[in-house]
Design a protein around this motif. Sequence first.
Motif, PDB file in Angstrom:
ATOM      1  N   PRO A 359     -10.600  18.995  -9.963  1.00 44.47           N
ATOM      2  CA  PRO A 359      -9.571  17.952  -9.899  1.00 44.47           C
ATOM      3  C   PRO A 359      -9.973  16.735  -9.077  1.00 44.47           C
ATOM      4  O   PRO A 359      -9.526  15.623  -9.352  1.00 44.47           O
ATOM      5  CB  PRO A 359      -8.374  18.670  -9.246  1.00 44.47           C
ATOM      6  N   HIS A 360     -10.829  16.936  -8.067  1.00 41.78           N
ATOM      7  CA  HIS A 360     -11.204  15.837  -7.189  1.00 41.78           C
ATOM      8  C   HIS A 360     -12.559  15.214  -7.567  1.00 41.78           C
ATOM      9  O   HIS A 360     -13.144  14.491  -6.767  1.00 41.78           O
ATOM     10  CB  HIS A 360     -11.240  16.302  -5.728  1.00 41.78           C
ATOM     11  N   PHE A 361     -13.034  15.501  -8.790  1.00 42.55           N
ATOM     12  CA  PHE A 361     -14.248  14.826  -9.264  1.00 42.55           C
ATOM     13  C   PHE A 361     -14.084  13.325  -9.047  1.00 42.55           C
ATOM     14  O   PHE A 361     -13.025  12.748  -9.331  1.00 42.55           O
ATOM     15  CB  PHE A 361     -14.461  15.135 -10.750  1.00 42.55           C
ATOM     16  N   CYS A 362     -15.116  12.683  -8.547  1.00 42.90           N
ATOM     17  CA  CYS A 362     -15.033  11.284  -8.120  1.00 42.90           C
ATOM     18  C   CYS A 362     -14.449  10.384  -9.207  1.00 42.90           C
ATOM     19  O   CYS A 362     -15.019  10.254 -10.295  1.00 42.90           O
ATOM     20  CB  CYS A 362     -16.416  10.785  -7.721  1.00 42.90           C
ATOM     21  N   ILE A 363     -13.342   9.745  -8.897  1.00 48.49           N
ATOM     22  CA  ILE A 363     -12.665   8.887  -9.864  1.00 48.49           C
ATOM     23  C   ILE A 363     -13.505   7.663 -10.211  1.00 48.49           C
ATOM     24  O   ILE A 363     -13.392   7.097 -11.292  1.00 48.49           O
ATOM     25  CB  ILE A 363     -11.269   8.480  -9.315  1.00 48.49           C
ATOM     26  N   GLY A 364     -14.376   7.267  -9.301  1.00 53.75           N
ATOM     27  CA  GLY A 364     -15.209   6.091  -9.514  1.00 53.75           C
ATOM     28  C   GLY A 364     -16.571   6.393 -10.096  1.00 53.75           C
ATOM     29  O   GLY A 364     -17.443   5.507 -10.142  1.00 53.75           O
ATOM     30  N   ALA A 365     -16.792   7.624 -10.584  1.00 54.27           N
ATOM     31  CA  ALA A 365     -18.112   8.002 -11.095  1.00 54.27           C
ATOM     32  C   ALA A 365     -18.611   7.080 -12.209  1.00 54.27           C
ATOM     33  O   ALA A 365     -19.787   6.687 -12.203  1.00 54.27           O
ATOM     34  CB  ALA A 365     -18.101   9.458 -11.567  1.00 54.27           C
ATOM     35  N   PRO A 366     -17.787   6.695 -13.187  1.00 61.49           N
ATOM     36  CA  PRO A 366     -18.303   5.783 -14.220  1.00 61.49           C
ATOM     37  C   PRO A 366     -18.791   4.451 -13.653  1.00 61.49           C
ATOM     38  O   PRO A 366     -19.819   3.920 -14.096  1.00 61.49           O
ATOM     39  CB  PRO A 366     -17.107   5.583 -15.158  1.00 61.49           C
ATOM     40  N   LEU A 367     -18.066   3.913 -12.668  1.00 59.49           N
ATOM     41  CA  LEU A 367     -18.486   2.652 -12.057  1.00 59.49           C
ATOM     42  C   LEU A 367     -19.758   2.845 -11.242  1.00 59.49           C
ATOM     43  O   LEU A 367     -20.664   1.998 -11.266  1.00 59.49           O
ATOM     44  CB  LEU A 367     -17.371   2.103 -11.174  1.00 59.49           C
ATOM     45  N   ALA A 368     -19.857   3.959 -10.522  1.00 59.25           N
ATOM     46  CA  ALA A 368     -21.065   4.231  -9.734  1.00 59.25           C
ATOM     47  C   ALA A 368     -22.275   4.391 -10.649  1.00 59.25           C
ATOM     48  O   ALA A 368     -23.355   3.843 -10.375  1.00 59.25           O
ATOM     49  CB  ALA A 368     -20.865   5.490  -8.893  1.00 59.25           C
ATOM     50  N   ARG A 369     -22.108   5.127 -11.742  1.00 53.84           N
ATOM     51  CA  ARG A 369     -23.222   5.300 -12.687  1.00 53.84           C
ATOM     52  C   ARG A 369     -23.655   3.958 -13.277  1.00 53.84           C
ATOM     53  O   ARG A 369     -24.857   3.689 -13.419  1.00 53.84           O
ATOM     54  CB  ARG A 369     -22.809   6.264 -13.801  1.00 53.84           C
ATOM     55  N   LEU A 370     -22.690   3.122 -13.636  1.00 50.86           N
ATOM     56  CA  LEU A 370     -23.021   1.812 -14.184  1.00 50.86           C
ATOM     57  C   LEU A 370     -23.769   0.972 -13.152  1.00 50.86           C
ATOM     58  O   LEU A 370     -24.795   0.345 -13.461  1.00 50.86           O
ATOM     59  CB  LEU A 370     -21.740   1.103 -14.610  1.00 50.86           C
ATOM     60  N   THR A 371     -23.274   0.960 -11.916  1.00 52.00           N
ATOM     61  CA  THR A 371     -23.915   0.176 -10.855  1.00 52.00           C
ATOM     62  C   THR A 371     -25.346   0.650 -10.621  1.00 52.00           C
ATOM     63  O   THR A 371     -26.279  -0.164 -10.506  1.00 52.00           O
ATOM     64  CB  THR A 371     -23.106   0.285  -9.555  1.00 52.00           C
ATOM     65  N   LEU A 372     -25.539   1.968 -10.555  1.00 55.57           N
ATOM     66  CA  LEU A 372     -26.872   2.510 -10.317  1.00 55.57           C
ATOM     67  C   LEU A 372     -27.810   2.219 -11.491  1.00 55.57           C
ATOM     68  O   LEU A 372     -28.986   1.886 -11.297  1.00 55.57           O
ATOM     69  CB  LEU A 372     -26.783   4.014 -10.056  1.00 55.57           C
TER      70      LEU A 372
END
Length: 416
Positions: A359-372
């Motif tokens: 449930p607490h999987f990082c909500i910003g993961a798509p943005l972090a992946r895009l940035t990286l």
Amino acid sequence: MRLTPGPPREIDLDGVDLFDLDLYTEGDPHPVWDAMRERAPLHHQVLPDGREFWSVTRFEDVCRVLGDHREFTSERGTVPTHLGADDVAAGVLLTSTDPPRHTEVRRPLGAKLTARAVKSWEDSIRRTIVRFLAPALDGEPFDLAEQALLLPALVTGPLLGIPEKDWAELVQLTAMVTAPSDPHFRTGSEAATLAIAHHELVTYVREWVLSRRKSGFEDDSLLHHLMNVRPGGAPLTDEEIALDGYSILLGANVTTPHTVSGTVHALMERPEQFDKAQADPTLIPNLVEEGLRWTSAACNFMRYAVDDVEIAGGTIPARGAVVAWIGSANRDASRFPDPHTFDITRANAKRQVAFGFGPHFCIGAPLARLTLRVFFEELLQHFGSIEPAGEPQHLRSYFIAGMTHLPITAQKRRTP
């Protein structure tokens, strides 16, 4: 924290202190986690002040602890710095709330942060990263880790609705929360550093909300969107918005810089991997996933057992604190063969749990992946080589695995 383990050594698990900050600043926790996964997958430690906790280190056990809120609750605190004192914001703060309320607050925010939604920000992010990397291209020493601390604010500040004049201060405050013992961020004692940072961050968001209400100004920023979230049909109070905004600021700022610096450090140690990615840009998404696995910047998360729970061959008693070591799970050889090898062609790198699980999987993961991804696309396109210009300095924290200094020198890539 060393990301490439040193030579094997004998580990006395009875004498291991997982709260020893020197283990992460100057030491090498990976051999310790290797031994724990093999010989003590459920490890119990009592601190000198009487606080106690259990640790899980295997991939499947880490996923179980983080994935099942009915067995392991977040509503007493989720980071080891809270051990021994329940989080006063538990049940309200997004990171310290279980479903269903957690889901009701998270879902509308998550809709703004899907991979499809953040795709529209790619051009803006690319321009930001090009400007960020430009000073490193003059061949002079460039402290990547120090400069990268500000990178998430450069990317997410406009998306959050935070004015540029406030970015540096907010980055400093979020670092104080996650590494209150590090001399770069500490103000007085560890407890004082945490208290100051928490107060200043919550106050900042509270005043941001009040100013928006007074002005009637509306935009499409994430913080403004939070003002319109209605869990259970009722709007959040200003205090709830302030606390959830605090969670969002922490999540936005604290891990991406260390993934950047740790992955670049791995590429400097292994120039053949740098060359491989440069020769085949289609490998960059997998380079990002391997970098996330390798660095595991959010080193652990904490939960509390609701009732007695049997796990990893032992029992965690009801209300017992359990720390799920993400940095260990991502080096579990049963899931990642030859786990201490940094390999950008690793077939299952995306199975890493650097963003958490459940449930607490990082909500910003798509943005972090895009940035990286954009960061490494630009770095590999413009940099012909990267060399160390000094020794890295590791963050003094058992929660965030990262660096405060990573001096590098870079040479421009020669175009054919």
